[in-house]
Design a protein around this motif. Structure first.
Motif, PDB file in Angstrom:
ATOM      1  N   GLY A 389      13.466 -10.137  14.244  1.00 24.74           N
ATOM      2  CA  GLY A 389      12.956  -9.571  15.484  1.00 24.74           C
ATOM      3  C   GLY A 389      13.971  -8.900  16.380  1.00 24.74           C
ATOM      4  N   LEU A 390      15.164  -8.569  15.883  1.00 27.23           N
ATOM      5  CA  LEU A 390      16.141  -7.843  16.700  1.00 27.23           C
ATOM      6  C   LEU A 390      15.668  -6.396  16.841  1.00 27.23           C
ATOM      7  N   GLY A 428      17.926  -1.379  12.637  1.00 26.81           N
ATOM      8  CA  GLY A 428      16.485  -1.304  12.819  1.00 26.81           C
ATOM      9  C   GLY A 428      15.661  -1.695  11.619  1.00 26.81           C
ATOM     10  N   ALA A 429      16.266  -1.790  10.431  1.00 25.40           N
ATOM     11  CA  ALA A 429      15.497  -2.081   9.221  1.00 25.40           C
ATOM     12  C   ALA A 429      15.225  -3.582   9.100  1.00 25.40           C
ATOM     13  N   ILE A 430      14.003  -3.929   8.684  1.00 20.99           N
ATOM     14  CA  ILE A 430      13.653  -5.334   8.459  1.00 20.99           C
ATOM     15  C   ILE A 430      13.915  -5.751   7.021  1.00 20.99           C
ATOM     16  N   GLY A 431      14.358  -4.818   6.214  1.00 21.81           N
ATOM     17  CA  GLY A 431      14.650  -5.118   4.823  1.00 21.81           C
ATOM     18  C   GLY A 431      14.458  -3.881   3.973  1.00 21.81           C
ATOM     19  N   SER A 514      -0.321  -9.291   5.783  1.00 19.14           N
ATOM     20  CA  SER A 514       0.650  -9.729   6.783  1.00 19.14           C
ATOM     21  C   SER A 514       0.172  -9.462   8.209  1.00 19.14           C
ATOM     22  N   GLY A 515      -0.721  -8.467   8.363  1.00 17.72           N
ATOM     23  CA  GLY A 515      -1.158  -8.086   9.700  1.00 17.72           C
ATOM     24  C   GLY A 515      -0.146  -7.237  10.448  1.00 17.72           C
ATOM     25  N   ASP A 516       0.891  -6.767   9.757  1.00 21.00           N
ATOM     26  CA  ASP A 516       1.943  -5.973  10.392  1.00 21.00           C
ATOM     27  C   ASP A 516       1.905  -4.534   9.898  1.00 21.00           C
ATOM     28  N   MET A 517       2.110  -3.611  10.827  1.00 25.29           N
ATOM     29  CA  MET A 517       2.191  -2.190  10.501  1.00 25.29           C
ATOM     30  C   MET A 517       3.662  -1.819  10.355  1.00 25.29           C
ATOM     31  N   VAL A 518       4.006  -1.234   9.219  1.00 19.85           N
ATOM     32  CA  VAL A 518       5.392  -0.870   8.949  1.00 19.85           C
ATOM     33  C   VAL A 518       5.443   0.536   8.369  1.00 19.85           C
ATOM     34  N   VAL A 519       6.649   1.049   8.254  1.00 19.44           N
ATOM     35  CA  VAL A 519       6.869   2.348   7.628  1.00 19.44           C
ATOM     36  C   VAL A 519       8.138   2.240   6.797  1.00 19.44           C
ATOM     37  N   CYS A 520       8.200   2.955   5.691  1.00 20.99           N
ATOM     38  CA  CYS A 520       9.425   2.945   4.874  1.00 20.99           C
ATOM     39  C   CYS A 520       9.979   4.362   4.779  1.00 20.99           C
ATOM     40  N   ASP A 521      11.266   4.458   4.470  1.00 20.88           N
ATOM     41  CA  ASP A 521      11.887   5.771   4.315  1.00 20.88           C
ATOM     42  C   ASP A 521      12.143   6.047   2.844  1.00 20.88           C
ATOM     43  N   TYR A 527      10.671  -0.479   8.186  1.00 19.87           N
ATOM     44  CA  TYR A 527      10.835  -0.580   9.635  1.00 19.87           C
ATOM     45  C   TYR A 527       9.528  -1.056  10.254  1.00 19.87           C
ATOM     46  N   PHE A 528       9.631  -2.048  11.128  1.00 19.04           N
ATOM     47  CA  PHE A 528       8.443  -2.590  11.784  1.00 19.04           C
ATOM     48  C   PHE A 528       7.950  -1.623  12.857  1.00 19.04           C
ATOM     49  N   LYS A 529       6.610  -1.436  12.911  1.00 24.60           N
ATOM     50  CA  LYS A 529       6.030  -0.543  13.908  1.00 24.60           C
ATOM     51  C   LYS A 529       5.194  -1.302  14.933  1.00 24.60           C
ATOM     52  N   ASP A 530       4.267  -2.153  14.481  1.00 20.27           N
ATOM     53  CA  ASP A 530       3.398  -2.850  15.419  1.00 20.27           C
ATOM     54  C   ASP A 530       2.579  -3.897  14.671  1.00 20.27           C
TER      55      ASP A 530
END
Length: 669
Positions: A389-390, A428-431, A514-521, A527-530
């Motif tokens: 969560g950083l 900023g990357a979560i993994g 997961s219920g999480d909105m993410v985006v990848c490059d 990267y976590f969005k919302d």
């Protein structure tokens, strides 16, 4: 009014977090030249005298020159992926070995305690517990509750604040095959009663510091054991004093306990309850091993590390990922009863910590702490901080101010299997998932409705993968045979089923939502969005609350802020509303208006801003939005100051006339 000043590093942080979605002209040219150079060398060495080899090489070069993106991604991530593969294979071999041997967490801890009995296992304030002492206490717990008639499959609720004995208690119960429900020590009333009942606990162990909490509940039909401190002997009516009983109890060796295996249930760990009552997530021994050993192997921790863990022990981060380093790997773990931003760095110095844990909000609190509160900041010996969560907006500032060599950002849910980890310091990357290994690792991003989070399906009824740069729903494929991708759900089976998506790509497959909105490059970084449900629609556009929160938080000096959508009568969609913690009302609304106008498009600018003394939060510092969203901007309900975005772009206090026009649909929205 001088409190609302932007941090000078905001623009730098935004530039530092680079989400690479396509190659620029320079990168394409360099990649193509590199392809031609390597191709020429290969031709000169191996293909010059063979027509077939030359044609094959030419076809491959033509394919790569036509689309250099994949070649660029492969070259740029090769070193990263080799390192990650090596660590991931080591982790899986460890889990496979433990699974086949039937090892539980208790077995692993006994092995560590036999190897280094005099080493300190847990530290808290002036108290220290060696591995031998921790092992003896856990075996005394096992012996005592075996005599009390507890059996495999029973559940005991543990309600206790952080102390060095906390982990030993549930570890001892696990030796009997008893499941421990780790109860949030901040819960009261109906929420507390719900957690005890949903776990079907037959007994409750309560710390003396929380005994008064039980007196507010209706009579509980279970045995109550009270763990008292030396100077506290006042017992609850009908409670059994546990401290002296354990001191007199003979240890029960692990070999005399009933047979167990790595897939047995170990703990119930409750979700945070940000959107309702907490749910009890099932943690098996193997799941515990994966979560704790995953961080240990992927971030290259070692048994000589001293780990600072200021997080509560009833949640995953502190109670599994944190203390697991002691139980499984022989590290020393430093505990703290309650997180303190002013004492964080002095604690790290005092105990010679080399690694520290965080959750995102704690980093913001540390960054907002004046230097005078932490005079020893430059003297810490931390080589790594890890957690989840950083926020990207403060990442660079946090690392540079405190001199942290390495950040290990981890993504995962207590009950989930869509786990990621950032081992490369990528801001900023979560993994990440290797570009050419996405079919091997069970994490995918699905196209979905950004407002509802519902996956979109094609004409065949199957879900569709997102392309790089496309925001989607993060899911993880469920495979009960593998610790990495197993899903054990909740104690409530109906709640478990609600988290699963079926027939995603093929008939019969199953994925965890997961219920999480993410985006990848294009490099495979995520990267976590919302959160699904947090995004709302206004002026025909989707508004991601986290981005708006980040802008406001940086402007107001890193104070707490949440953004949510509120319904306005006669208007389509939801208008944005921000709630800001400002008990002294020092926020400069004029300056905040300027920052919001300069940083956000019109549709993303909150229509309302509420200043309040405190925002409700969970025990892991997650801010609760639900209650605030229900109250909305109702002047009859909300007594805090509410500011309204006027047509000139300036926030002014909402008047009764403006409120009436909003309700009547005559405000011109």
């Amino acid at each position: 009014m001088s409190e609302c000043k932007p941090h000078r590093d905001l623009k730098e942080d935004e530039k530092a977090m680079e989400i690479l979605l396509e190659l620029n002209l320079k990168q394409k040219l360099a990649t193509r030249l590199g392809i031609l150079l390597v191709g020429s060398i290969i031709f000169g060495l191996f293909c010059y005298d063979s027509a077939l080899a030359s044609l094959t090489l030419g076809a491959l070069l033509a394919l790569m020159l036509r689309n250099p993106t994949n070649v660029f991604a492969l070259v740029m991530t090769c070193h990263r992926d080799i390192i990650a593969l090596h660590r991931f294979v080591a982790l899986n071999l460890y889990l496979l070995r433990k699974d086949r041997k039937g090892c539980t967490v208790a077995h692993c801890f006994e092995e560590q305690a036999r190897r280094q009995p005099e080493k300190i296992c847990f530290i808290m304030d002036e108290r220290r517990l060696s591995f031998a002492q921790a092992l003896r206490l856990s075996q005394q717990v096992a012996g005592y509750f075996q005599q009390r008639g507890l059996q495999r499959g029973d559940c005991v609720a543990l309600l206790m604040e952080t102390r060095v004995e906390y982990t030993c208690i549930w570890l001892g119960l696990s030796q009997l095959g008893v499941i421990t429900a780790l109860i949030n020590s901040h819960l009261r009333g109906d929420s507390l009663l719900h957690c005890i009942r949903v776990a079907k606990a037959c007994a409750l162990i309560v710390g003396s510091e929380l005994s008064d909490v039980l007196q507010t509940l209706p009579p509980l039909e279970l045995s109550i054991y009270q763990y008292t401190d030396v100077d506290q002997h006042e017992l609850l009516p009908g409670a059994i004093e546990l401290t002296s009983a354990l001191a007199a109890q003979a240890p029960l060796p692990l070999s005399r306990n009933p047979p167990s295996n790595a897939r047995d249930k170990l703990l119930y760990v409750y979700t945070s309850g940000t959107t309702g009552l907490p749910k009890a997530a099932v943690i098996t021994n193997l799941r515990f091993l994966f979560m704790s050993a995953g961080a240990f192997y992927m971030l290259r921790l070692n048994r000589d590390d001293v780990i600072y863990n200021p997080l509560p022990l009833y949640h995953t981060a502190g109670g599994i990922v944190g203390v697991g380093n002691a139980l499984l790997n022989g590290c020393t773990v430093v505990l703290r009863k309650k997180f303190s931003a002013s004492n964080f760095w002095s604690d790290c110095c005092q105990y010679d910590c080399t690694v520290a844990q965080y959750i995102g909000e704690l980093c913001r609190y540390l960054l907002a702490t004046p230097y005078k509160h932490a005079p020893q900041q430059p003297l810490h010996q931390l080589r790594l901080m890890y957690g989840n969560g950083l926020r990207p907006q403060i990442w660079t500032q946090f690392v540079s101010r405190f001199g942290i060599p390495h950040i290990g950002e981890i993504y995962g849910a207590t009950e989930g299997n869509s786990n990621l980890i950032n081992i490369t310091n990528r801001i900023g990357a979560i993994g990440f998932v290797p570009v050419f290994g996405r079919s091997l690792y069970p994490v995918q991003i699905l196209r979905c409705d950004e407002l509802t989070g519902e996956p979109l399906r094609n004409a065949k009824g199957h879900c569709m993968r997102c392309a790089p740069g496309e925001v989607g729903l993060l899911v993880g494929k469920v495979d009960a045979r593998r610790a990495v991708s197993a899903f054990h759900g909740y104690a409530d089976k109906a709640a478990s089923e609600q988290k699963l998506l079926r027939n995603v790509y093929t008939k019969g497959d199953c994925y965890f939502n997961s219920g999480d909105m993410v985006v990848c490059d294009i490099l495979g970084y995520f990267y976590f969005k919302d959160r699904t449900g947090d995004t709302f629609r206004w002026r025909g556009e989707n508004v991601a609350t986290q981005e708006v929160e980040a802008i406001i938080t940086n402007c107001i000096g890193l104070s707490d802020c949440v953004v949510y959508g509120v319904q306005i009568p006669h208007v389509e969609g939801k208008a944005g509303m921000a709630a800001i913690v400002d008990p002294t009302q020092k926020v400069d609304m004029d300056y905040l208006s300027i920052v919001i106008r300069g940083s956000l498009p019109p549709y993303a600018r909150p229509l309302f801003i509420r200043l309040l003394d405190e925002i409700p939060r969970t025990a892991t510092f997650k801010l609760k939005k639900r209650e605030l969203a229900l109250e909305g901007y109702n002047l009859e309900v909300v007594k805090d100051p509410i500011y309204y975005l006027n047509r000139d772009g300036v926030y002014r206090q909402l008047s009764g006339e403006q409120y009436a026009s909003l309700q009547a649909g005559t405000a011109g929205l």
